[in-house]
Design a protein around this motif. Structure first.
Motif, mmCIF file in Angstrom:
data_model
loop_
_atom_site.group_PDB
_atom_site.id
_atom_site.type_symbol
_atom_site.label_atom_id
_atom_site.label_comp_id
_atom_site.label_asym_id
_atom_site.label_seq_id
_atom_site.Cartn_x
_atom_site.Cartn_y
_atom_site.Cartn_z
ATOM 1 N N CYS A 149 -9.531 35.140 34.233
ATOM 2 C CA CYS A 149 -10.285 33.989 34.734
ATOM 3 C C CYS A 149 -9.493 33.225 35.788
ATOM 4 C CB CYS A 149 -10.671 33.068 33.579
ATOM 5 S SG CYS A 149 -9.275 32.398 32.651
ATOM 6 N N PHE A 150 -8.164 33.392 35.794
ATOM 7 C CA PHE A 150 -7.341 32.670 36.754
ATOM 8 C C PHE A 150 -7.416 33.290 38.149
ATOM 9 C CE2 PHE A 150 -5.271 31.866 32.605
ATOM 10 C CZ PHE A 150 -5.443 30.489 32.569
ATOM 11 N N ASP A 151 -7.997 34.484 38.228
ATOM 12 C CA ASP A 151 -8.170 35.124 39.534
ATOM 13 C C ASP A 151 -9.564 34.894 40.102
ATOM 14 O OD1 ASP A 151 -5.626 36.163 39.217
ATOM 15 O OD2 ASP A 151 -6.338 38.050 38.349
ATOM 16 N N GLU A 152 -10.389 34.117 39.391
ATOM 17 C CA GLU A 152 -11.794 33.996 39.766
ATOM 18 C C GLU A 152 -12.190 32.583 40.181
ATOM 19 O OE1 GLU A 152 -13.662 36.664 39.976
ATOM 20 O OE2 GLU A 152 -11.990 37.896 39.248
ATOM 21 N N GLY A 153 -11.232 31.778 40.617
ATOM 22 C CA GLY A 153 -11.567 30.423 41.045
ATOM 23 C C GLY A 153 -11.410 29.429 39.910
ATOM 24 N N ASP A 154 -12.525 29.028 39.308
ATOM 25 C CA ASP A 154 -12.507 28.050 38.228
ATOM 26 C C ASP A 154 -12.274 28.775 36.902
ATOM 27 O OD1 ASP A 154 -12.846 26.065 36.395
ATOM 28 O OD2 ASP A 154 -14.873 25.495 37.021
ATOM 29 N N PRO A 155 -11.113 28.593 36.264
ATOM 30 C CA PRO A 155 -10.839 29.320 35.016
ATOM 31 C C PRO A 155 -11.723 28.893 33.851
ATOM 32 C CG PRO A 155 -9.102 27.715 35.471
ATOM 33 C CD PRO A 155 -9.966 27.758 36.679
ATOM 34 N N ASP A 156 -12.402 27.734 33.979
ATOM 35 C CA ASP A 156 -13.292 27.273 32.908
ATOM 36 C C ASP A 156 -14.714 27.793 33.068
ATOM 37 O OD1 ASP A 156 -11.291 25.856 31.643
ATOM 38 O OD2 ASP A 156 -11.705 24.001 32.725
ATOM 39 N N ASP A 157 -14.977 28.558 34.108
ATOM 40 C CA ASP A 157 -16.321 29.060 34.386
ATOM 41 C C ASP A 157 -16.405 30.528 33.971
ATOM 42 O OD1 ASP A 157 -18.807 29.695 35.294
ATOM 43 O OD2 ASP A 157 -18.430 29.176 37.401
ATOM 44 N N ALA A 158 -17.289 30.820 33.012
ATOM 45 C CA ALA A 158 -17.442 32.196 32.528
ATOM 46 C C ALA A 158 -18.620 32.925 33.165
ATOM 47 C CB ALA A 158 -17.605 32.186 31.002
ATOM 48 N N ASP A 159 -19.333 32.286 34.064
ATOM 49 C CA ASP A 159 -20.562 32.864 34.605
ATOM 50 C C ASP A 159 -20.322 34.180 35.330
ATOM 51 O OD1 ASP A 159 -21.982 30.775 33.578
ATOM 52 O OD2 ASP A 159 -22.133 29.667 35.461
ATOM 53 N N ASP A 160 -19.179 34.305 35.987
ATOM 54 C CA ASP A 160 -18.899 35.514 36.759
ATOM 55 C C ASP A 160 -18.126 36.557 35.960
ATOM 56 O OD1 ASP A 160 -20.150 34.462 39.022
ATOM 57 O OD2 ASP A 160 -18.319 33.452 39.677
ATOM 58 N N ASN A 161 -17.890 36.288 34.691
ATOM 59 C CA ASN A 161 -17.149 37.237 33.851
ATOM 60 C C ASN A 161 -18.111 38.322 33.358
ATOM 61 O OD1 ASN A 161 -15.763 38.616 31.833
ATOM 62 N ND2 ASN A 161 -14.781 36.776 31.017
ATOM 63 N N PRO A 162 -17.901 39.570 33.744
ATOM 64 C CA PRO A 162 -18.842 40.629 33.326
ATOM 65 C C PRO A 162 -18.834 40.891 31.825
ATOM 66 C CG PRO A 162 -16.894 41.582 34.370
ATOM 67 C CD PRO A 162 -16.804 40.098 34.581
ATOM 68 N N TYR A 163 -17.820 40.403 31.125
ATOM 69 C CA TYR A 163 -17.726 40.614 29.681
ATOM 70 C C TYR A 163 -18.408 39.504 28.884
ATOM 71 C CZ TYR A 163 -14.231 44.117 30.915
ATOM 72 O OH TYR A 163 -13.599 45.215 31.450
ATOM 73 N N HIS A 164 -18.778 38.409 29.552
ATOM 74 C CA HIS A 164 -19.391 37.274 28.859
ATOM 75 C C HIS A 164 -20.871 37.546 28.606
ATOM 76 C CE1 HIS A 164 -20.988 33.057 28.465
ATOM 77 N NE2 HIS A 164 -19.953 33.021 27.657
ATOM 78 N N GLN A 165 -21.310 37.368 27.365
ATOM 79 C CA GLN A 165 -22.684 37.692 26.983
ATOM 80 C C GLN A 165 -23.539 36.478 26.644
ATOM 81 O OE1 GLN A 165 -23.945 40.843 27.157
ATOM 82 N NE2 GLN A 165 -21.956 41.380 28.044
ATOM 83 N N LEU A 166 -23.033 35.593 25.777
ATOM 84 C CA LEU A 166 -23.847 34.485 25.272
ATOM 85 C C LEU A 166 -23.028 33.204 25.193
ATOM 86 C CD1 LEU A 166 -25.602 36.259 22.249
ATOM 87 C CD2 LEU A 166 -26.681 35.685 24.453
ATOM 88 N N PHE A 167 -23.703 32.092 25.436
ATOM 89 C CA PHE A 167 -23.122 30.757 25.281
ATOM 90 C C PHE A 167 -23.992 30.017 24.276
ATOM 91 C CE2 PHE A 167 -22.877 26.313 27.204
ATOM 92 C CZ PHE A 167 -21.663 26.013 26.579
ATOM 93 N N LEU A 168 -23.427 29.709 23.114
ATOM 94 C CA LEU A 168 -24.212 29.159 22.005
ATOM 95 C C LEU A 168 -23.911 27.675 21.842
ATOM 96 C CD1 LEU A 168 -23.721 32.087 19.448
ATOM 97 C CD2 LEU A 168 -25.409 31.860 21.286
#
Length: 399
Positions: A149-168
């Protein structure tokens, strides 16, 4: 006649508290509030790997084969290759400490129409946080593309993470405990509720209300279609997952029930009132009260035959058949933080005073010659052959 096990001990993590302890494929894996995770050879007592990278205390770990998942107060989830010691993935998204997590392997699930399907379709990671939320991620396989996540801009943003599935979302306070099997996820929160989620759709199926204080522990029982929760209100509740209602309220503890464990025929609760209680999970009937400690129970493990419990500088082994103390495995230590028993081997983490200084120590007992206490491990059906199912670990009672 019960025999004395062979015993060895070795230092670990300086004088820091061991927050998590698991046995996986012949390795002892310990995590600490010193930000590190250590992998030891239990036979030689040697440190094999030091997994470094977290910037806060590590409070949750789970392993399958050569993959370890960890969650930390630094708000990240990390995936490690246990063969090399390399961190392969760093997931961001939580805005508070990651307090609990689980790996969910594919298994056969009976559907409402009576058919059986395998869920999840691919192994998942579930994480719960002090930010009031849970997240579901695909478990990376060996050889999958790395991610940080530290290579993707905002480390607190999971939207661009291909492994992220659900936010509950839904809990109003920290998520303190979770348990998951198949497509069912159960979470317990400081908002006094227990929630049941569908891991496939992310829908919240039930909000189970009844506890009057913070929920510290939850256990899922798919065979009985039940969940169990322990609370600061001193009660244990048995929940019917088909209706979302409380089937039984188990009373008797007089303070925080911080730890729960389930075996096929018994439910065990451990509390800050210095006792453990053994219950019938079908009826809620009290079978035994284990009362020989003088302080809050900080950790325990149990199976169908025995209970091991840590408190007040001692580690006790109990006979689950009659509730009697079999032996003290540790005495006179500063604090017992974690204990786990798998197959023939027991491991405990404690603080001990050695040469006038407090040192964190791992003790290993081998019960190979003691037939009374050796239990073969039985793993649930999974997508991959020989994938291990780790027992849920006890946590420090931390009000």
């Amino acid at each position: 006649m019960s025999l004395s096990p062979t015993h060895r001990s070795f230092p670990a993590h300086g004088s820091s508290v061991v927050t998590c302890l698991i046995l996986s494929r012949g390795r002892v894996i310990s995590a600490s509030d010193d930000h590190s995770i250590h992998v030891y050879d239990p036979l030689a007592g040697e440190l094999r790997l030091a997994l470094l990278g977290h910037e806060g205390g590590v409070w949750a770990i789970a392993a399958t084969r050569d993959i370890l998942v960890s969650g930390s107060t630094d708000r990240t989830v990390r995936i490690w290759d246990l063969a090399s010691g390399r961190c392969t993935h760093v997931f961001g998204g939580h805005t508070g400490s990651v307090r609990c997590l689980a790996i969910v392997q594919p298994e056969w699930v009976e559907m409402e129409d009576g058919q059986r399907e395998k869920w999840p379709k691919r192994a998942l990671i579930v994480t719960g946080s002090r930010d009031h939320t849970l997240r579901v991620w695909t478990l990376p396989r060996s050889g999958d593309a790395g991610y940080s996540c530290f290579d993707e801009g905002d480390p607190d943003d999971a939207d661009d993470n291909p492994y992220h599935q659900l936010f509950l979302e839904g809990h109003d306070h920290a998520v303190r405990a979770l348990a998951a099997r198949g497509r069912t996820l159960v979470s317990g929160s400081y908002d006094c509720t227990v929630r049941v989620w569908d891991l496939v759709t992310g829908a919240c199926k039930w909000i189970m209300v009844g506890h009057t204080q913070k929920v510290y522990s939850v256990v899922l029982d798919p065979l009985r279609h039940q969940a169990y929760s322990g609370s600061m209100d001193g009660t244990v509740r048995i929940w019917d997952l088909k209706t979302g209602t409380c089937a039984h309220t188990l009373t008797g503890h007089t303070s925080l029930v911080g730890l729960l464990g389930l075996s096929p025929r018994t439910l065990v609760s451990a509390a800050a009132d210095a006792t453990l209680r053994v219950w019938n999970p079908d009826t809620g009937a009290l079978l035994h009260t284990l009362a020989a400690h003088t302080g809050a129970i900080t950790c325990f493990y149990h199976d169908e035959f025995k209970v091991l419990s840590g408190s007040d500088g001692t580690l006790k082994m109990w006979n689950l058949r009659d509730g009697s103390v079999v032996r003290d495995l540790l005495t006179g230590v500063t604090g017992v933080w974690q204990v786990v028993f798998e197959g023939r081997r027991c491991v405990a983490a404690s603080n001990q005073t050695l040469d006038g200084t407090v040192q964190t120590v791992l003790d290993v007992w081998d019960f190979t010659e003691d037939e009374d206490w050796v239990v073969a491990d039985v793993s649930p059906e999974t997508e991959d052959d020989e994938i291990e199912s780790e027992d849920e670990q006890g946590e420090l009672i931390n009000a």
